[in-house]
Design a protein around this motif. Structure first.
Motif, PDB file in Angstrom:
ATOM      1  N   LEU A 252      47.722  42.605 -23.597  1.00 50.72           N
ATOM      2  CA  LEU A 252      48.737  43.460 -22.981  1.00 50.72           C
ATOM      3  C   LEU A 252      48.125  44.831 -22.731  1.00 50.72           C
ATOM      4  CD1 LEU A 252      51.688  43.387 -22.103  1.00 50.72           C
ATOM      5  CD2 LEU A 252      52.341  44.062 -24.417  1.00 50.72           C
ATOM      6  N   VAL A 253      47.967  45.171 -21.451  1.00 51.51           N
ATOM      7  CA  VAL A 253      47.314  46.424 -21.066  1.00 51.51           C
ATOM      8  C   VAL A 253      48.350  47.349 -20.441  1.00 51.51           C
ATOM      9  CG1 VAL A 253      45.534  47.489 -19.649  1.00 51.51           C
ATOM     10  CG2 VAL A 253      45.121  45.245 -20.678  1.00 51.51           C
ATOM     11  N   LEU A 254      48.523  48.510 -21.045  1.00 50.31           N
ATOM     12  CA  LEU A 254      49.404  49.536 -20.488  1.00 50.31           C
ATOM     13  C   LEU A 254      48.549  50.524 -19.701  1.00 50.31           C
ATOM     14  CD1 LEU A 254      52.176  50.913 -20.244  1.00 50.31           C
ATOM     15  CD2 LEU A 254      51.654  52.135 -22.368  1.00 50.31           C
ATOM     16  N   ALA A 255      48.719  50.536 -18.392  1.00 47.67           N
ATOM     17  CA  ALA A 255      47.952  51.434 -17.518  1.00 47.67           C
ATOM     18  C   ALA A 255      48.846  52.608 -17.138  1.00 47.67           C
ATOM     19  CB  ALA A 255      47.467  50.688 -16.278  1.00 47.67           C
ATOM     20  N   ASP A 256      48.720  53.692 -17.893  1.00 44.55           N
ATOM     21  CA  ASP A 256      49.581  54.856 -17.675  1.00 44.55           C
ATOM     22  C   ASP A 256      49.188  55.608 -16.408  1.00 44.55           C
ATOM     23  OD1 ASP A 256      51.721  55.162 -19.374  1.00 44.55           O
ATOM     24  OD2 ASP A 256      50.541  56.008 -20.992  1.00 44.55           O
ATOM     25  N   GLU A 257      50.201  55.941 -15.609  1.00 45.36           N
ATOM     26  CA  GLU A 257      50.032  56.737 -14.388  1.00 45.36           C
ATOM     27  C   GLU A 257      48.924  56.166 -13.505  1.00 45.36           C
ATOM     28  OE1 GLU A 257      51.334  61.147 -14.915  1.00 45.36           O
ATOM     29  OE2 GLU A 257      49.881  60.733 -16.513  1.00 45.36           O
ATOM     30  N   ILE A 258      49.104  54.924 -13.104  1.00 48.33           N
ATOM     31  CA  ILE A 258      48.083  54.224 -12.321  1.00 48.33           C
ATOM     32  C   ILE A 258      47.801  54.954 -11.006  1.00 48.33           C
ATOM     33  CG2 ILE A 258      49.769  52.686 -11.221  1.00 48.33           C
ATOM     34  CD1 ILE A 258      47.604  50.501 -11.289  1.00 48.33           C
ATOM     35  N   ASN A 259      48.777  55.677 -10.483  1.00 52.10           N
ATOM     36  CA  ASN A 259      48.554  56.376  -9.213  1.00 52.10           C
ATOM     37  C   ASN A 259      47.720  57.650  -9.367  1.00 52.10           C
ATOM     38  OD1 ASN A 259      50.777  57.378 -10.622  1.00 52.10           O
ATOM     39  ND2 ASN A 259      51.836  58.080  -8.791  1.00 52.10           N
ATOM     40  N   ARG A 260      47.279  57.972 -10.574  1.00 46.76           N
ATOM     41  CA  ARG A 260      46.349  59.079 -10.758  1.00 46.76           C
ATOM     42  C   ARG A 260      44.894  58.620 -10.697  1.00 46.76           C
ATOM     43  NH1 ARG A 260      48.522  63.649 -11.193  1.00 46.76           N
ATOM     44  NH2 ARG A 260      50.620  63.943 -12.035  1.00 46.76           N
ATOM     45  N   ALA A 261      44.664  57.308 -10.752  1.00 49.37           N
ATOM     46  CA  ALA A 261      43.303  56.782 -10.625  1.00 49.37           C
ATOM     47  C   ALA A 261      42.919  56.711  -9.147  1.00 49.37           C
ATOM     48  CB  ALA A 261      43.205  55.407 -11.259  1.00 49.37           C
ATOM     49  N   THR A 262      41.629  56.790  -8.869  1.00 51.36           N
ATOM     50  CA  THR A 262      41.149  56.688  -7.493  1.00 51.36           C
ATOM     51  C   THR A 262      41.331  55.256  -6.987  1.00 51.36           C
ATOM     52  OG1 THR A 262      38.914  56.159  -8.218  1.00 51.36           O
ATOM     53  CG2 THR A 262      39.445  58.485  -7.903  1.00 51.36           C
ATOM     54  N   PRO A 263      41.364  55.052  -5.671  1.00 49.99           N
ATOM     55  CA  PRO A 263      41.527  53.698  -5.141  1.00 49.99           C
ATOM     56  C   PRO A 263      40.496  52.706  -5.669  1.00 49.99           C
ATOM     57  CG  PRO A 263      41.869  55.302  -3.396  1.00 49.99           C
ATOM     58  CD  PRO A 263      41.419  56.073  -4.609  1.00 49.99           C
ATOM     59  N   LYS A 264      39.260  53.155  -5.883  1.00 49.93           N
ATOM     60  CA  LYS A 264      38.228  52.252  -6.387  1.00 49.93           C
ATOM     61  C   LYS A 264      38.566  51.762  -7.794  1.00 49.93           C
ATOM     62  CE  LYS A 264      33.180  51.912  -6.834  1.00 49.93           C
ATOM     63  NZ  LYS A 264      31.902  52.641  -6.648  1.00 49.93           N
ATOM     64  N   THR A 265      39.066  52.647  -8.632  1.00 50.18           N
ATOM     65  CA  THR A 265      39.439  52.267  -9.993  1.00 50.18           C
ATOM     66  C   THR A 265      40.706  51.423  -9.983  1.00 50.18           C
ATOM     67  OG1 THR A 265      38.417  54.288 -10.835  1.00 50.18           O
ATOM     68  CG2 THR A 265      39.953  53.158 -12.288  1.00 50.18           C
ATOM     69  N   GLN A 266      41.652  51.775  -9.129  1.00 52.58           N
ATOM     70  CA  GLN A 266      42.854  50.954  -8.986  1.00 52.58           C
ATOM     71  C   GLN A 266      42.485  49.529  -8.596  1.00 52.58           C
ATOM     72  OE1 GLN A 266      45.396  52.772  -6.090  1.00 52.58           O
ATOM     73  NE2 GLN A 266      45.866  54.567  -7.362  1.00 52.58           N
ATOM     74  N   ALA A 267      41.532  49.395  -7.670  1.00 53.40           N
ATOM     75  CA  ALA A 267      41.126  48.072  -7.199  1.00 53.40           C
ATOM     76  C   ALA A 267      40.533  47.237  -8.334  1.00 53.40           C
ATOM     77  CB  ALA A 267      40.129  48.207  -6.055  1.00 53.40           C
ATOM     78  N   ALA A 268      39.765  47.887  -9.227  1.00 55.03           N
ATOM     79  CA  ALA A 268      39.171  47.157 -10.347  1.00 55.03           C
ATOM     80  C   ALA A 268      40.254  46.606 -11.259  1.00 55.03           C
ATOM     81  CB  ALA A 268      38.234  48.072 -11.129  1.00 55.03           C
ATOM     82  N   LEU A 269      41.288  47.395 -11.496  1.00 58.10           N
ATOM     83  CA  LEU A 269      42.376  46.942 -12.351  1.00 58.10           C
ATOM     84  C   LEU A 269      43.197  45.852 -11.666  1.00 58.10           C
ATOM     85  CD1 LEU A 269      43.843  47.335 -15.031  1.00 58.10           C
ATOM     86  CD2 LEU A 269      45.187  49.140 -13.955  1.00 58.10           C
ATOM     87  N   LEU A 270      43.452  46.032 -10.382  1.00 61.25           N
ATOM     88  CA  LEU A 270      44.240  45.048  -9.659  1.00 61.25           C
ATOM     89  C   LEU A 270      43.491  43.724  -9.502  1.00 61.25           C
ATOM     90  CD1 LEU A 270      45.728  47.515  -7.049  1.00 61.25           C
ATOM     91  CD2 LEU A 270      46.999  46.281  -8.799  1.00 61.25           C
ATOM     92  N   GLU A 271      42.171  43.777  -9.431  1.00 63.58           N
ATOM     93  CA  GLU A 271      41.379  42.545  -9.396  1.00 63.58           C
ATOM     94  C   GLU A 271      41.555  41.770 -10.699  1.00 63.58           C
ATOM     95  OE1 GLU A 271      36.734  40.989  -9.118  1.00 63.58           O
ATOM     96  OE2 GLU A 271      37.176  43.127  -9.286  1.00 63.58           O
ATOM     97  N   ALA A 272      41.557  42.499 -11.805  1.00 63.49           N
ATOM     98  CA  ALA A 272      41.776  41.849 -13.094  1.00 63.49           C
ATOM     99  C   ALA A 272      43.161  41.217 -13.153  1.00 63.49           C
ATOM    100  CB  ALA A 272      41.613  42.873 -14.222  1.00 63.49           C
ATOM    101  N   MET A 273      44.155  41.898 -12.601  1.00 63.79           N
ATOM    102  CA  MET A 273      45.505  41.354 -12.570  1.00 63.79           C
ATOM    103  C   MET A 273      45.568  40.060 -11.781  1.00 63.79           C
ATOM    104  SD  MET A 273      47.547  44.887 -11.774  1.00 63.79           S
ATOM    105  CE  MET A 273      48.739  43.963 -10.813  1.00 63.79           C
ATOM    106  N   GLN A 274      44.919  40.031 -10.644  1.00 62.55           N
ATOM    107  CA  GLN A 274      45.009  38.888  -9.748  1.00 62.55           C
ATOM    108  C   GLN A 274      44.162  37.710 -10.210  1.00 62.55           C
ATOM    109  OE1 GLN A 274      47.048  38.748  -7.251  1.00 62.55           O
ATOM    110  NE2 GLN A 274      46.411  36.848  -6.256  1.00 62.55           N
TER     111      GLN A 274
END
Length: 317
Positions: free
Chosen positions: A111-133
Motif C-alpha cells: 500500500l503506497v500513499l503518494a502524497d500530493e502527486i501533482n507536485r511531482a514532475t511529469p517524468k516522476t508521475q509517469a514512473a509511479l503510474l507505470e507501476a500502477m498499471q
C-alpha cells in the motif's frame, strides 16, 4: 461464485470487522472508508482529493495495519526523481569486493500513499503510474515485480495549485476512483479534538484480514454476478457521458468496466451476493468524476462533473 457459503460469509464478516477497526481511529468519513475498501476489493488505485489535515495518512495507515499490508509513504516534490520511487543500483563493498546491489524504493510495498502527486514532475508521475498499471518497475534494464496485492493511493490538494504539474487526463483515467474527502461535521470535529488532544496513544488496531484473505475477497468480487439489465444500464450511462450537454470529453470503456466492478465490490462489502442499481448509483461519481471534462460554458456556470453524473443518473432511473 466459486466458494462455499461459509467461505463467503467468513470473508464478508472480516470486511465488516475491518470497517470497525478503521472506526477506532477515524471519526466519520463513512463514505470515504467505503470507497477506499471498494478500491482495495477491486485491486484498483485511487486519487484522493482533499484539503490538508483531514486524516488521509492516518486512514490509509490504519487500513494497512488492519490488513497486514506493508505500507510506505512518498512525499512528492518537484525535485523527486523516478529512481527515488522505484529504487536504484548502488555499489556495495564486502570483503574487498564490489558489487552492484539494487536498493528498492518505497514503491515496493503493498500500500503506497503518494502524497500530493501533482507536485511531482511529469517524468516522476509517469514512473509511479507505470507501476500502477503494470504492477512492476523496470530499472537498469531489469524488470522487477511489485508485491501483491499492490495499491497506490495518491492525494492532491484542490486549493494550492502553485508549483504543481496537474495529471493529464489519460493518466487520471488509470485511477479506478477519485475520492473527495470533505470537512467533518461539528459533532465529528468535536470528537476528533477530544480524542487526539488528551495525550493518549492511538487506539490499537487488530489485524482482521490477511493479505491472502484480501486476495480471496478480490477473486470473489470478480465472480459476483450482475444482472444483464443492470450491466446494460451501466454501459448506457457511461456512453451517455460522451454526448451529454456541458461535456467536452466523456468516459471511455475503462469506466464501464470500472463501474461494474466497483458496484460488485460495494454489494460484496454490504454482505450481498447480487448487485443492485443502488450500488451503481453510489459508485458512479467516484468512478466517473475524473474521467469527464466539462466544457468552458459549464466551468463558467459552476457545473461540475458530479452535477453531470447526477443528471445522467436521474435520466437513467
Amino acid at each position: 461464485m466459486n466458494g462455499s457459503n461459509d467461505d463467503i460469509d467468513r470473508i464478508q464478516r472480516r470486511l465488516t470487522a475491518l470497517r470497525t477497526e478503521v472506526g477506532k481511529r477515524i471519526v466519520g468519513q463513512s463514505d470515504v472508508v467505503e470507497q477506499l475498501l471498494v478500491c482495495l476489493l477491486c485491486d484498483g488505485n485511487a486519487l484522493i482529493e482533499s484539503n490538508p489535515g483531514l486524516g488521509k495518512t492516518t486512514l490509509v495507515r490504519t487500513i494497512a495495519e488492519a490488513t497486514n499490508l506493508s505500507f510506505s509513504r512518498i512525499q512528492n516534490t518537484p525535485d523527486l526523481m523516478p529512481a527515488d520511487i522505484t529504487g536504484t543500483e548502488i555499489i556495495r563493498e564486502a570483503g574487498g569486493d564490489r558489487e552492484f546491489v539494487f536498493e528498492r524504493g518505497p514503491v515496493f510495498a503493498n500500500l503506497v500513499l503518494a502524497d500530493e502527486i501533482n507536485r511531482a514532475t511529469p517524468k516522476t508521475q509517469a514512473a509511479l503510474l507505470e507501476a500502477m498499471q503494470e504492477k512492476q518497475v523496470t530499472t537498469a534494464g531489469e524488470t522487477r515485480d511489485l508485491p501483491r496485492p499492490f495499491f497506490v493511493l495518491a492525494t492532491q490538494n484542490p486549493i494550492d495549485q502553485e508549483g504543481t504539474y496537474p495529471l493529464p487526463e489519460a493518466q487520471t483515467d488509470r485511477f479506478l476512483l477519485k475520492i473527495l474527502v470533505d470537512y467533518p461535521s461539528r459533532g465529528e470535529e468535536r470528537e476528533i479534538v477530544d480524542r487526539y488532544t488528551t495525550g493518549a496513544p492511538d487506539p490499537a488496531v487488530d489485524r482482521v484480514l490477511s493479505r491472502e484473505g484480501l486476495q480471496r475477497a478480490q477473486q470473489l468480487v470478480r465472480e459476483l454476478p450482475i444482472a444483464d439489465d443492470i450491466r446494460d444500464r451501466v454501459i448506457d450511462l457511461v456512453r451517455a457521458t460522451r454526448t451529454a450537454e456541458n461535456v467536452e470529453f466523456g468516459a471511455s470503456p475503462r469506466a464501464s468496466m470500472g463501474l461494474v466492478v466497483a458496484a460488485k465490490a460495494r454489494a460484496f462489502l454490504e454482505g450481498r451476493s447480487h448487485v443492485t442499481w443502488d450500488d451503481v448509483a453510489a459508485m458512479a461519481n467516484p468512478v466517473l468524476r475524473h474521467r469527464l471534462i466539462v466544457d468552458f460554458r459549464a466551468e463558467r456556470e459552476g457545473t461540475t462533473a458530479d452535477d453531470v453524473v447526477a443528471t445522467l443518473l436521474d435520466d437513467a432511473d
